[in-house]
Design a protein around this motif. Structure first.
Motif: not given
Length: 198
Positions: A75-103
């Motif tokens: 039941l280990a995650p896939s390498r591709e899944g970990l890479r994609d998950a890290g990419t999506h999480a990083g984008r979400l973190l940047l988006l949250l900073m964009a919201v902070v800067v806008l406000r």
């Protein structure tokens, strides 16, 4: 610069964030402290509120993407899944900073003025811009006044009705410089969307 120009630039920035991956995404995350300690504090609060969304995103993408197992265990995650998950999480973190800067850059009154100008052409399509702005104002107002109770049932209590609130929208026209910037931003946005589709 008109608030609508700043909002359009922010929106293009959000589209750019969705295109980041790998080293560029990592570099963007590393430079987050450039925005200052106040922005970082507000960003950490947003990240804390979105923690379950982040965890869910990581679990679903890491274990839901097909590929080679990251570890030699059941039941280990896939390498591709970990890479994609890290990419999506990083984008979400940047988006949250964009919201902070806008406000931080646009107080609610200026933000609504910018939305009013950007949405005004949609009146021809039947969109009630005034109603949309009032709803946006109510959301922003509720977000600032919403308590953080430990018991979720406290959120279901109907608040006592107070004095009706009046909000005056200060609207000003766009300068020729704003028109030029908006045209450049529209061209940039269309180019980014064309690259994403290709």
């Amino acid at each position: 610069m008109h608030p609508s120009t700043l909002l359009a630039a922010w929106f293009v920035g959000v589209v750019v964030i969705q295109q980041l991956a790998g080293k560029l995404l990592l570099a963007a995350l590393i430079v987050l402290p450039v925005f200052g300690t106040v922005a970082l504090r507000d960003w950490l609060q947003l990240v804390s509120r979105a923690r379950w969304l982040l965890v869910s995103l990581l679990l679903v993408v890491a274990w839901g993407t097909a590929g080679d197992a990251a570890w030699d265990v059941p039941l280990a995650p896939s390498r591709e899944g970990l890479r994609d998950a890290g990419t999506h999480a990083g984008r979400l973190l940047l988006l949250l900073m964009a919201v902070v800067v806008l406000r931080q850059r646009l107080p609610p009154r200026e933000m609504l003025s910018g939305f009013y100008r950007l949405l005004a052409p949609l009146r021809r399509c039947g969109l009630d811009v005034d109603r949309a702005l009032v709803r946006l104002l109510l959301i922003l107002d509720m977000q600032d006044r919403l308590p953080r109770p430990r018991d979720w049932r406290a959120l279901l209590v109907v608040p006592a009705s107070g004095e009706p609130q009046v909000f005056e929208l200060s609207d000003r026209g766009l300068s020729p410089f704003d028109h030029l910037l908006l045209a450049l931003l529209l061209i940039s946005l269309l180019s980014l969307l064309a690259l994403a589709v290709a």
